[in-house]
Enzyme design. Structure first.
Site, PDB file in Angstrom:
ATOM      1  N   GLY A  12      38.953  37.676  46.062  1.00 46.12           N
ATOM      2  CA  GLY A  12      38.941  37.851  47.514  1.00 46.12           C
ATOM      3  C   GLY A  12      40.288  37.579  48.167  1.00 46.12           C
ATOM      4  CG  ASN A  13      43.319  35.087  46.212  1.00 51.70           C
ATOM      5  OD1 ASN A  13      42.675  35.772  45.416  1.00 51.70           O
ATOM      6  ND2 ASN A  13      44.405  34.431  45.861  1.00 51.70           N
ATOM      7  CE  LYS A 130      26.749  37.774  46.503  1.00 56.10           C
ATOM      8  NZ  LYS A 130      27.769  36.769  46.326  1.00 56.10           N
ATOM      9  CE  LYS A 215      36.555  39.210  41.263  1.00 57.87           C
ATOM     10  NZ  LYS A 215      36.136  37.952  41.770  1.00 57.87           N
ATOM     11  CE  LYS A 277      37.040  33.416  40.279  1.00 53.12           C
ATOM     12  NZ  LYS A 277      36.690  34.781  40.663  1.00 53.12           N
TER      13      LYS A 277
HETATM   14  P1  ADP Z   1      37.269  35.047  43.920  1.00 53.81           P
HETATM   15  O1  ADP Z   1      37.273  35.684  45.260  1.00 53.81           O
HETATM   16  O2  ADP Z   1      38.583  35.187  43.217  1.00 53.81           O
HETATM   17  O3  ADP Z   1      36.094  35.407  43.078  1.00 53.81           O
HETATM   18  P2  ADP Z   1      36.049  32.398  44.242  1.00 53.81           P
HETATM   19  O4  ADP Z   1      36.224  31.637  45.520  1.00 53.81           O
HETATM   20  O5  ADP Z   1      34.739  33.029  43.964  1.00 53.81           O
HETATM   21  O6  ADP Z   1      37.243  33.470  44.211  1.00 53.81           O
HETATM   22  O7  ADP Z   1      36.417  31.454  43.000  1.00 53.81           O
HETATM   23  C1  ADP Z   1      37.665  30.798  42.900  1.00 53.81           C
HETATM   24  C2  ADP Z   1      37.565  29.380  43.463  1.00 53.81           C
HETATM   25  O8  ADP Z   1      36.794  28.558  42.594  1.00 53.81           O
HETATM   26  C3  ADP Z   1      38.859  28.645  43.539  1.00 53.81           C
HETATM   27  O9  ADP Z   1      39.612  29.008  44.671  1.00 53.81           O
HETATM   28  C4  ADP Z   1      38.391  27.169  43.606  1.00 53.81           C
HETATM   29  O10 ADP Z   1      38.276  26.753  44.938  1.00 53.81           O
HETATM   30  C5  ADP Z   1      36.994  27.209  43.008  1.00 53.81           C
HETATM   31  N1  ADP Z   1      36.753  26.354  41.837  1.00 53.81           N
HETATM   32  C6  ADP Z   1      35.529  25.864  41.528  1.00 53.81           C
HETATM   33  N2  ADP Z   1      35.558  25.132  40.414  1.00 53.81           N
HETATM   34  C7  ADP Z   1      36.850  25.170  39.968  1.00 53.81           C
HETATM   35  C8  ADP Z   1      37.504  24.596  38.831  1.00 53.81           C
HETATM   36  N3  ADP Z   1      36.857  23.863  37.946  1.00 53.81           N
HETATM   37  N4  ADP Z   1      38.833  24.830  38.680  1.00 53.81           N
HETATM   38  C9  ADP Z   1      39.491  25.592  39.584  1.00 53.81           C
HETATM   39  N5  ADP Z   1      38.919  26.144  40.681  1.00 53.81           N
HETATM   40  C10 ADP Z   1      37.608  25.946  40.879  1.00 53.81           C
HETATM   41 MG    MG Z   2      34.035  34.935  43.424  1.00 54.38          MG
END
Ligand code: ADP
Ligand code: MG
Length: 324
Positions: A12-13, A130, A215, A277
């Site tokens: 998303g970023n 969801k 995704k 992820k």
């Molecule tokens: P995206 O849009 O890339 O899918 P998400 O917000 O869904 O992003 O997932 C990424 C986020 O997960 C990071 O920005 C962080 O805040 C969070 N996060 C949760 N657990 C962890 C972890 N163990 N290590 C790093 N980040 C984590």
């Molecule tokens: Mg995500």
């Protein structure tokens, strides 16, 4: 130079930096920055398929649809997915075109509107969780549930929301088209938003499903099905951490598949964010994948050099080797 294939899942970023920068122009600016880093990867010998999220963008379309429902037909969720794949794909194509032109790279990018097959008996259809679209009053929520067959829930005191299923991706319908474009030298943008979920009937005909595919899971399946050499997950953090956000937080440079599975079970990765992820990476590595990497857009090149990011390897190796 032998070229390797990377599936790069942008988070998303890469499209929306913060809630003050959500316009299409802002999204394009964020895309330009990420595409600059992806071009670095391409220059260093990687063929790339880009996948991306679409959560906020689908939310905007649903909101517009909601506001104009007295005058115009509503947009079904699978169409919202297709609309966002087209619009986001266009931004990435334009950003890459301009970046390639500046650097004298003879490459073109193409977006494949991608359907992803899900099992119509996936258990998530019986238990949708969801949340999508705007918040509603209890009265409106009840009306929509009645008139449209929506499942609605009360969301932590913030109001009522529609919830949809989040089934697992089974097969990428346009897999061969994606592979063919990639083999012909195109940068491909595919499975945007996890792909448009479709189900197959007894005759094998496809129908769009009102569901959302994760995704990262869809990116993992894509990486497996095109035999990618690397699954690169680009998100908002430079590395993955244990005890994330706690005083004893530890940033990880590297973990093995076995470590990743153990940390998942131990609950180190939050459910709606880092959890999927790492699960996506585990599935990719278990199904013939080679290596995976998690970092943020600005560190993609450094992470490939082995200087930062979190590398997930099959086993053994203690030194993070350079991938470029
Ligand atoms: P995206 O849009 O890339 O899918 P998400 O917000 O869904 O992003 O997932 C990424 C986020 O997960 C990071 O920005 C962080 O805040 C969070 N996060 C949760 N657990 C962890 C972890 N163990 N290590 C790093 N980040 C984590
Ligand atoms: Mg995500």
């Amino acid at each position: 130079m032998t070229r390797s294939v990377a599936v790069v899942a942008i988070g998303g970023n890469s499209l929306i930096k913060d809630t003050k920068h959500q316009t299409v122009a802002d999204q394009y600016q964020a895309t330009v920055e990420t595409c600059h880093h992806i071009a670095d990867l391409i220059v260093h010998g990687w063929d790339v398929v880009i996948t991306h999220g679409n959560g906020p963008q689908v939310g905007f379309i649903l909101r517009r649809s909601e506001l104009s429902r007295h005058e115009l037909h509503e947009v079904p969720l699978d169409s919202c997915g297709a609309d966002t794949q087209g619009a986001i794909g266009y931004m990435i194509q334009k950003a890459l075109h301009n970046e390639f032109k500046r650097r004298g790279i003879a490459k073109q990018a193409a977006t494949v509107v991608t359907q992803v097959l899900v099992d119509r008996n996936d258990p998530s259809f019986a238990n949708p969780t969801k949340p999508i679209g705007s918040f509603m009053t209890q009265e409106i929520a009840a009306q929509r549930a009645q008139a449209e067959g929506w499942t609605v829930i009360e969301d932590a005191g913030r109001g009522w929301r529609r919830v949809v299923a989040s089934p697992l991706p089974q097969r990428i319908i346009e897999r061969d088209a994606i592979k063919c474009l990639l083999d012909s030298g195109f940068v491909v943008i595919a499975v945007g938003g996890g792909g448009i979920p479709v189900v197959e009937d007894e005759q094998g005909d496809l129908a769009g499903a009102a569901a959302v595919i994760d995704k990262d899971y869809a990116s993992s399946l894509l990486a497996t099905s095109i035999h990618a050499d690397l699954l690169l997950i680009s998100t908002a953090v430079e590395k993955v951490a244990l005890n994330y956000g706690k005083p004893d937080q530890v940033w990880l440079d590297r973990m093995t598949l076995a470590d990743a599975k153990r940390y998942l079970v131990e609950g180190h990765f939050a459910k709606g964010s880092m959890g999927p992820k790492i699960q996506a990476i585990v599935w990719y590595l278990e199904r013939g994948g080679k290596e995976a990497l998690v970092t943020n857009p600005e560190n993609i090149l450094r992470a490939l050099r082995g200087e930062t990011g979190t590398r997930v390897v099959l086993a053994g190796r203690t030194i993070v080797k350079a991938l470029i």
